[in-house]
Design an enzyme around this catalytic site. Structure first.
Site, PDB file in Angstrom:
ATOM      1  CG  ASP A 352      -2.280  -0.972   1.221  1.00  0.00           C
ATOM      2  OD1 ASP A 352      -2.411  -1.356  -0.147  1.00  0.00           O
ATOM      3  OD2 ASP A 352      -2.226  -1.782   1.937  1.00  0.00           O
ATOM      4  CD  GLU A 355       1.215  -2.601  -5.275  1.00  0.00           C
ATOM      5  OE1 GLU A 355       1.892  -3.755  -5.518  1.00  0.00           O
ATOM      6  OE2 GLU A 355       0.066  -2.760  -4.659  1.00  0.00           O
ATOM      7  N   GLY A 359       0.183   7.833   2.635  1.00  0.00           N
ATOM      8  CA  GLY A 359      -0.310   9.197   3.101  1.00  0.00           C
ATOM      9  C   GLY A 359      -1.263  10.021   2.071  1.00  0.00           C
ATOM     10  CB  VAL A 437      -5.320   1.452   1.298  1.00  0.00           C
ATOM     11  CG1 VAL A 437      -4.726   1.103   0.199  1.00  0.00           C
ATOM     12  CG2 VAL A 437      -4.319   2.220   2.542  1.00  0.00           C
ATOM     13  CE1 TYR A 440      -8.508  -4.571   7.064  1.00  0.00           C
ATOM     14  CE2 TYR A 440      -8.456  -5.696   5.003  1.00  0.00           C
ATOM     15  CZ  TYR A 440      -8.775  -5.624   6.364  1.00  0.00           C
ATOM     16  OH  TYR A 440      -8.791  -6.896   6.976  1.00  0.00           O
ATOM     17  CE1 TYR A 442      -3.332  -2.285   7.011  1.00  0.00           C
ATOM     18  CE2 TYR A 442      -4.375  -0.946   5.110  1.00  0.00           C
ATOM     19  CZ  TYR A 442      -3.874  -2.289   5.698  1.00  0.00           C
ATOM     20  OH  TYR A 442      -3.702  -3.205   4.831  1.00  0.00           O
ATOM     21  CG  ASP A 648      23.632   6.335  11.633  1.00  0.00           C
ATOM     22  OD1 ASP A 648      22.797   5.983  11.999  1.00  0.00           O
ATOM     23  OD2 ASP A 648      23.541   7.396  10.726  1.00  0.00           O
ATOM     24  CB  ILE A 649      22.552   0.271  12.954  1.00  0.00           C
ATOM     25  CG1 ILE A 649      22.203   0.462  14.447  1.00  0.00           C
ATOM     26  CG2 ILE A 649      23.645  -0.386  12.702  1.00  0.00           C
ATOM     27  CD1 ILE A 649      22.187  -0.731  15.437  1.00  0.00           C
TER      28      ILE A 649
END
Lengths: 709, 709
Positions: A352, A355, A359, A437, A440, A442, A648-649
């Site tokens: 979602d 594709e 937002g 979406v 649905y 969310y 930095d992870i």
């Protein structure tokens, strides 16, 4: 095979149209009377020809958008004069306009070839520059990251808003196409209706075209026959199956309150509200910097991610300093595979964010229902397909939450003779958006607690995607398990499906360089004769050296804690400061790893991954997800097995749901939620909320019923 | 070995005393001055001799209890005139007095042998009679179930309150002893102090006896040497180890608000409250029958279980009838094994309901902090060790909860052109208690939702049980993993432990005879060439025939749903009506099955069990848990493998937590919660909450800040 592709391409299936039919058939529209035959040739009869999909292909979806968005609050913010204040602030209306102006004169767009802007967002400055920036410093150079399709090719551009310079980036040999524009979606709902043969298949089913709605359904990727062409907006072939399946009745499917018959035996609840007569305690500085209690973070709407939380810092209760927790966090991708391998359903394996734009699908929130009183609403400023800016109003809300919960408590037992009873109410700050979406909804919450915990919660509601069937009772079904779902009502099946929501969490615990530690809780056997106990549990710390060490699948009988620590910083007594990710209920994808949808959704193969920070690795399913083949996913990046210790992870967490529908999910689903936490672990020297005061009667509001006020 | 038993028997360990020392050392007591030497011979100096354990052994703990319980609400209910109205109503004050009078003249209690009542509760009438009973019917005969110790023997008695008849039941060859009385607990905190040798060990550590507190710590069971004697109240042997370990400092360990220095940089939140100016929407009829929205259930405090929810029924939105969901639900047992096999710690493997009484430890709730405004408080009426009734005031609260959450929502996407946005706020009803079992506080919530869902949530807060150590920094520790926990502060270790809370859930879904169905979600491979998909998930229903079919361990990669269905009742389209148990985050016990604590806690070997209803099988760890050997647990019953298909069945669910302490847990722990749900699955014909109205501004309260009111 070919007809299957086309069916998907049409983005129309009987089952889809039926669920919409249920809900729309009683809407107070008054379409112009037309004979059924007239409607076969829709192109002469638009806009009504598209029936419930009332929009023609249009160049300015922002208009369509605006029609829908009566701002719920009359004090609507005028964004035309917005200016950026923080290096991470989203592009303003004038900046988007400036980008459009710059690009109009760029060689790529000067030809007569058709073009569309699929994304126009801030190109965030380098992390090192943002980390150095302080309020009062001059703003870092403002740039836009643009994804455009020109003459059938995808382009990645960086536009310097000040200098007007345009840099064209290499898109590489990536498969897939950019996120659909709203125009793509509206056009593809309209396209089938312009095809008389298609319309005939509908009418032959006894469905009035005026009661039909089409949805733009992404088509996944299922092999070579679909490659190298962007399948959207045009009818290529028609697959017409399942004609004998009756159309389910619309009775009892209108979910709107106005359509309900109220049963007098049903007892309703008195008004109840979260009240703050002195107003909320948080502030939003310069439109995007949220400050509340011991927290501070930057918040912005994003067309793809929904909301982005950046620079999250928490105040140390001892030193008073603001300490870094997370550089950036957002919903990176969703994966929603349906579990029906037959013709009209096998391809329904949505992603979602990439594709559809998570937002872009976040509709305005409904005050008092989506968010409680005293919520602050933030608008999104996005660019339409032609590059014009538009406002998605009330897209995000921020509010303080008191749920009657207990932050901490202790009573002394009477056997001690101590009269101690200390209890603290739990008040939190919530950032919420709700993306619809298609069917649905969310609901994504970022909840900040005063004890330093961040809870990230996803709620699922909305309408099931249902399927037609000739059955009206399970006693007619020879092998019920072969229904691919549950018979929800006469002629209606709710198809089994999964939901995966993958979060990007760039943790910066007291600085950018962190390590990932798996704290394995392992049974130890005691040596014979040493203890009356035969076994106990030990916590064994394993620091992940490279990415593969941090590809984590949860195991109830081999449990671990998952810490992100700063190995260079320790508490007074020597524990490394850290945050841990704490899972709650979740589900794992069980599909074959070589199943085409799972290749694309391979970022769900583990519940946790850790990668070294790389600004080009933000979208777990890849930059271009539409029809992608899965060669640009988190799973592929992680296989490089780069070093991640004291680097930095970025932590990736996938929250999952299996959904076997039941009748209670029809015609609308009660919200189902799950969450995970980012929780301080030896980050503070001791309990950080000892100083939170208890509630006392004299501080609480004095309220009257509305009628008597 | 022997010295180990004694150490446990003493119920005193340095580590325990230290945690209490931290918190009590600054209390505003003014003990009479005594020289240290005087205090060695405590029996001459009581009550102060016990220092913080101020009570002497007393016959009426109800007095001690009452001292502590200033009812928080001045409108305190007078229970002396209470009369029962419902067959499940708990014993009233006059009924408990009557039981005491009856038993006084019974042969067992007429001798001069010492006796104590360990439990005096309602003997619930037969389930069939209760199910037939309707309001207005005459009350079923009232009986009391009494557990008494007389002359060193345990007795189970049934007392007919009307006729005065006393039936003595066979206790069988059970190991173990009844739940400690409050007198047992207070005595065992006092007993060590009467021993000069013990006191010397304390003084030699440099601890003032006035700063010492002892706790009654249950001792588990570790083999033959401990059998056939009830170890409590008397010093048998002293083990004096770890003398060299320094006493941790008290600095920064007082968690009371009055002791905090408030940091001006810390930002506090404005008053926030759940407000209901028209009052709550629930009613409590006849003291115990709770009615709210579409729910009705019987609620009572219980000295062992905490709260018992019975006869839970939900209204069908179509027919309006009240439908049975659960006959009885409660916290059956807890199991809290600590993970340190060394001398002073290996035996700490608590079973809080059976050893301490989960309800006996539930202290009065703190209004506005433990429960929000408008909460209703219910008192417990219990019997003391001598059989006299006493009131545990404000033990349970009931309130409506609105947390700003969304019950269900759907917005139409702008591409459809539909202006639909329907959102419903989520309002629930919560029943709460908080048991303070020595250091730990357990918050148990039963939350009822209008969609028919029941959420059972357990929160953990309170104080860690900590251990002394000579270390002040982890850099001094050669093998940190061998600490059995985390260094929380100088000289203080938080020991790793687990929590298991096992719930008894006698589900009666539309009637007593139900079946348990495991709906396994299983990957299916598609035959080659049949579908572009290679795999999908199928829901496969397996009806449990016998108990062993329903011994369930959760698996993330082999997931299932767990339904309790009424196989004789189906929905309109033919689905069996049911409720499912929906797990959230949990933990599994990893201890060896032949480890003595795990034998006693064997009810945690699975997350789910299903047994046929048997009125004698209610306590998962057995009826007599103190020093029990595990031969009367749920695990043993279930091994009989009785038929459970289409029978009156009981579902058992265990919620688990692994707890590796961190510095944030010290000196007090922020609440950690987890939950599971009982959720309708094809129980209703369709979504049951369509008729719940949305919030509108004009209905909400009008509030002012307290100061300006």
């Amino acid at each position: 095979m070919e007809s299957r592709n086309i069916l998907r391409f049409l983005a129309i299936s009987l089952s889809v149209s039926l669920v919409l039919f249920f809900t729309w058939v009683h809407l107070p529209y008054a379409p112009q009377p037309n004979t059924t035959t007239d409607l076969l040739y829709c192109s002469t009869n638009s806009p009504w020809c598209t029936s419930k999909n009332r929009f023609q292909p249009i160049n300015k979806p922002s208009t369509a958008d605006n029609i829908l968005e009566k701002p719920p609050n009359p004090k609507h913010h005028n964004h035309e004069s917005d200016t950026p204040h923080h290096p991470l602030d989203p592009l303003t209306i004038s900046e988007i306009n400036r980008v459009r102006t710059i690009l109009k004169s760029h060689a790529l767009f000067r030809s007569s070839s058709p073009f569309a802007f699929h994304s126009v967002v801030l190109e965030e400055p380098d992390k090192t520059l943002v980390l150095q920036w302080k309020k009062g410093d001059s703003l870092l150079p403002r740039k836009a990251a643009v994804v455009a399709r020109v003459a059938g090719k995808s382009h990645l551009l960086t536009v310097d808003i000040t200098t007007g310079e345009v840099a064209v980036q290499e898109t590489g040999s990536r498969s897939g196409y950019p996120t659909m524009t709203i125009e793509d979606m509206t056009s593809s709902t309209w396209a089938p209706l312009s095809n008389a043969d298609f319309n005939r298949t509908i009418i032959e089913r006894g469905v009035d075209l005026q009661d039909l709605a089409c949805l733009p359904i992404s088509l996944g990727w299922f092999g070579e026959s679909e490659e190298n062409r962007r399948l959207i907006k045009e009818v290529v072939e028609i697959s017409d199956k399942g004609k004998g399946i009756p159309i389910p009745k619309a009775a009892n499917t209108d979910y709107r309150y106005s359509a309900q018959k109220i049963n007098p035996e049903m007892m309703f609840v008195n008004p109840i509200s979260i009240e703050q007569p002195k107003g909320p305690s948080f502030t939003v500085e310069d439109e995007h910097l949220v400050k509340w209690a011991n927290w501070e973070f930057h918040l912005k709407p994003d067309p793809r991610a929904g909301v982005i939380v950046s620079r999250a810092k928490v105040r140390d209760p001892d030193s008073g300093e603001m300490r870094n927790v997370m550089y950036k966090g957002f919903t990176s991708e969703l994966f929603v595979p349906y579990m029906d391998p037959t013709d009209a359903w096998y391809f329904k394996t949505y992603m979602d964010a990439g594709e559809y734009g998570f937002g872009l699908q976040a509709m305005p929130l409904d005050p008092l229902n989506d968010c409680p009183r005293n919520a602050y609403y933030m608008d999104g400023v996005f660019a339409a397909g032609d590059g014009t800016p538009y406002v998605r109003s009330h897209m995000v809300c921020v509010f303080e939450r008191y749920a009657g919960d207990i932050g901490w408590r202790h009573s002394e037992s009477p056997i001690t003779g101590m009269e101690i009873r200390e209890v603290r109410p739990k008040v939190t700050l919530v950032v919420r958006m709700a993306a619809s979406v298609a069917n649905y909804d969310y609901i994504v919450d970022w909840e900040f607690q005063t004890d330093g915990l961040i809870r990230i919660k996803v709620g699922l509601s909305g309408i099931l995607m249902v399927k037609g069937t000739s059955y009206v009772n399970t006693n007619q079904v020879p092998g019920q398990q072969n229904l691919y779902g549950t018979l929800l009502s006469e002629n209606v099946i709710g198809v089994i499906h999964d939901h995966y929501i993958t979060f990007y969490l760039d943790m910066d615990v007291d600085g950018s360089d962190n390590s990932f530690v798996e704290v394995n809780i392992k049974k130890q056997k005691t040596p014979p004769g040493e203890s009356p106990r035969r076994s106990y549990l030990k916590a064994i710390r394993n620091v992940a050296k490279t990415e593969k060490d941090a590809q984590i699948q949860f195991k109830l009988y081999d449990p671990s804690e998952f810490h992100v620590v700063n190995p260079m910083k320790r508490t007074r007594v020597g524990n490394p400061v850290g945050y841990k990710v704490v899972p709650a209920g979740t589900a794992a994808s069980l599909l074959d790893h070589d199943d085409p949808p799972q290749k694309r959704g391979a970022f769900t193969n583990n519940q946790i991954w850790v990668t070294p920070y790389n600004r080009s690795e933000q979208w777990a399913g890849g930059l271009f997800v539409y029809q992608s083949q899965g060669e640009d996913t988190l799973a592929v990046w992680s296989e490089r097995d780069r070093p991640i210790e004291n680097k930095d992870i970025v932590l990736w967490y996938t929250l999952g749901f299996h959904h076997v529908p039941c009748q209670e999910d029809f015609p609308i689903m009660p919200t189902v939620s799950s969450s995970f936490d980012l929780k301080p672990v030896n980050f503070f020297e001791s309990n950080p909320i000892l100083r939170i005061p208890p509630n006392v009667e004299k501080d609480l509001p004095v309220c009257k019923p509305a009628a008597s006020a």
